[in-house]
Design an enzyme around this catalytic site. Structure first.
Site, PDB file in Angstrom:
ATOM      1  CD  GLU A   1      44.795  52.684  41.380  1.00 51.45           C
ATOM      2  OE1 GLU A   1      43.735  52.668  40.717  1.00 51.45           O
ATOM      3  OE2 GLU A   1      45.315  53.750  41.806  1.00 51.45           O
ATOM      4  CG  HIS A   2      48.503  52.198  38.939  1.00 49.40           C
ATOM      5  ND1 HIS A   2      47.744  53.217  39.498  1.00 49.40           N
ATOM      6  CD2 HIS A   2      47.761  51.680  37.929  1.00 49.40           C
ATOM      7  CE1 HIS A   2      46.597  53.311  38.841  1.00 49.40           C
ATOM      8  NE2 HIS A   2      46.578  52.388  37.890  1.00 49.40           N
TER       9      HIS A   2
ATOM     10  CG  HIS B   1      44.918  60.165  38.275  1.00 45.91           C
ATOM     11  ND1 HIS B   1      43.890  59.848  37.430  1.00 45.91           N
ATOM     12  CD2 HIS B   1      45.924  59.317  37.973  1.00 45.91           C
ATOM     13  CE1 HIS B   1      44.264  58.851  36.629  1.00 45.91           C
ATOM     14  NE2 HIS B   1      45.492  58.523  36.943  1.00 45.91           N
TER      15      HIS B   1
ATOM     16  CG  HIS C   1      22.771  14.960  57.229  1.00 50.76           C
ATOM     17  ND1 HIS C   1      21.721  15.586  57.813  1.00 50.76           N
ATOM     18  CD2 HIS C   1      23.346  15.879  56.398  1.00 50.76           C
ATOM     19  CE1 HIS C   1      21.642  16.843  57.385  1.00 50.76           C
ATOM     20  NE2 HIS C   1      22.638  17.038  56.508  1.00 50.76           N
TER      21      HIS C   1
ATOM     22  CG  ASP D   1      46.110  55.056  33.722  1.00 51.91           C
ATOM     23  OD1 ASP D   1      45.881  54.171  34.565  1.00 51.91           O
ATOM     24  OD2 ASP D   1      46.767  56.093  33.983  1.00 51.91           O
TER      25      ASP D   1
ATOM     26  CD  GLN E   1      23.030  61.611  42.508  1.00 55.67           C
ATOM     27  OE1 GLN E   1      23.552  61.414  43.606  1.00 55.67           O
ATOM     28  NE2 GLN E   1      23.242  62.697  41.799  1.00 55.67           N
TER      29      GLN E   1
ATOM     30  CD  GLN F   1      48.780  57.344  39.813  1.00 50.92           C
ATOM     31  OE1 GLN F   1      49.042  56.809  38.750  1.00 50.92           O
ATOM     32  NE2 GLN F   1      47.617  57.198  40.406  1.00 50.92           N
TER      33      GLN F   1
END
Length: 421
Positions: A320-321, A254, A413, A354, A183, A251
């Site tokens: 990602e890392h 998380h 053109h 981070d 939302q 890691q």
């Protein structure tokens, strides 16, 4: 934790490792309904979903004033940490700002200019949890880019984290709304009576947030679709297994869906990393989460036949890392093209990135690093080209233009050129 040899991985296992899913498909239908409801009912729908999903009765959606007051309410030590991180993040992103340019090309003055988007929406995970770092990472590059109005949504709670609110204020946001989940993304994309619609929506979130970004993409810009967080450590025999394991455990805490992996060509090191990771996982504060994450198919310790094979593994992983702990880390990095953010050497833990080293921690996951980079100043910019032709410059390319125009059947053109000769 077992050590797996890369040479023994089946095609199915390799697909599971390298084609990591964000998990959004399972909620796309429900998310589409939420978005449509918010578009139809605005603030009424936002408040209904706050009751249903967050268990919170929301009175005032706009809590910008509360964020301003949080700077004085938050603990001095926490505020100092937020300000230090913000300073480093801002300094790094200032270096990303591209410069307008013009150059002369044989009678053609050509150039490019950059302008910020007018408005940006940043999703900052929160509610009862505290993620001030995500607020800093989302808001600061937008403000550095010059975005005029930056709005932040964060999930409602009876007591929203003062640290998150203080970080939003320190970062320089212009408006703050207590709206969470799909939302919130709908509100930022299409607007409600209270929430202003934005040109771009960015920031990390759960699969509901990610699915919502997938739904609104096309009507509004987004950064990218990010899934559970990931780390791959490429290590040689010089690496300290205790430090590598500490990064894997960090890691893994998380989320149970996080991926935490290491690859090396040294068998002894592989066994030591596996043993040390198991030991540290047992002692971790979020031990159950860590251990479950370490059981994921894309997690674990992988033994390659050589460091060259390890770099190929890392490139295909497109993580990602990416942490490289090796004597020749720069040489190994040169062989790896696909990574969201790279951490070189034993004193560059991912946790530093981070929070406070400076680069952005909003990064592509699930192999998307093959196609897109992390959140940056450029995310909030648009470019346009500029050209001025002299009479001689136009004459220089006139034959090429008229020939191509007539080849395409666009005689007007060609005539627009001939009239100027």
């Amino acid at each position: 934790m077992n050590v797996r040899r890369t040479a023994d991985l089946t095609p199915a296992t390799r697909r599971a490792i390298f084609e990591r899913s964000s998990g959004v498909e399972s909620v796309r239908g429900d998310v589409a309904e939420i978005i449509e409801r918010v578009r139809e009912a605005g603030d009424v729908a936002v408040r209904e979903y706050a009751e249903e999903f967050d268990g919170v009765t929301v009175g005032t959606i706009d809590i910008t004033d509360e964020a301003e007051r949080a700077v004085d309410a938050v603990d001095d030590e926490v505020l100092a940490a937020i300000e230090t991180a913000a300073e480093n993040i801002r300094a790094f992103h200032e270096r990303q700002k591209p410069e307008d340019w013009r150059e002369e090309f044989d009678g053609r003055e050509l150039g490019r200019r950059f302008k910020p988007l007018s408005s940006a929406g940043v999703y900052a995970p929160g509610g009862t949890a505290s993620y001030p770092s995500s607020a800093l990472m989302g808001v600061i590059p937008a403000k550095v880019a010059g975005v005029d109005h930056v709005a932040v949504t964060t999930p409602p709670a009876d007591n929203i984290s003062p640290a998150t609110l203080a970080a939003i204020e320190v970062a320089g946001a212009d408006a703050v709304y207590q709206v969470g989940g799909a939302q919130a993304i709908a509100g930022l994309a299409y607007g409600t009576e209270t929430v202003n619609a934005c040109d771009v929506v960015v920031g990390p979130g759960n699969k509901w947030v990610t699915a919502a970004k997938a739904e609104v993409r096309g009507d509004v810009n987004i950064d990218f679709l990010a899934g559970p967080s990931e780390l791959l450590v490429v290590a040689d025999e010089t690496a300290d297994p205790e430090l590598v394991a500490s990064d894997l455990v960090a890691q893994a805490e998380h989320d149970t869906d996080a991926a935490a992996a290491a690859v090396t060509a040294d068998e002894n090191l592989a066994e030591e990393i596996a043993a040390e990771t198991e030991a540290q996982a047992e002692e971790a504060a979020r031990s159950e989460v860590v251990k479950e994450a370490l059981e994921n198919e894309a997690s674990g310790v992988f033994l390659a036949r050589s460091m060259s094979e390890a770099t190929l593994f890392a490139d295909e992983y497109a993580v990602e890392h990416l942490s490289i702990v090796a004597d020749d880390d720069e040489e190994l990095l040169a062989r790896i093209e696909n990574a969201g953010s790279v951490f070189l050497g034993p004193y560059s833990p991912v946790a530093a990135g981070d929070y406070a080293s400076g680069p952005n921690h909003v990064l592509p996951t699930g192999g998307e690093a093959k196609r897109v980079g992390g959140l940056s100043v450029e995310t909030f910019l648009r470019s346009s080209t500029v050209q001025r032709l002299s009479e001689e410059g136009l004459d220089e390319i006139a034959d090429a233009v008229t020939t191509l125009a007539r080849t395409e059947g666009l005689d007007a053109h060609a005539e627009s050129i001939e009239k100027r000769r």
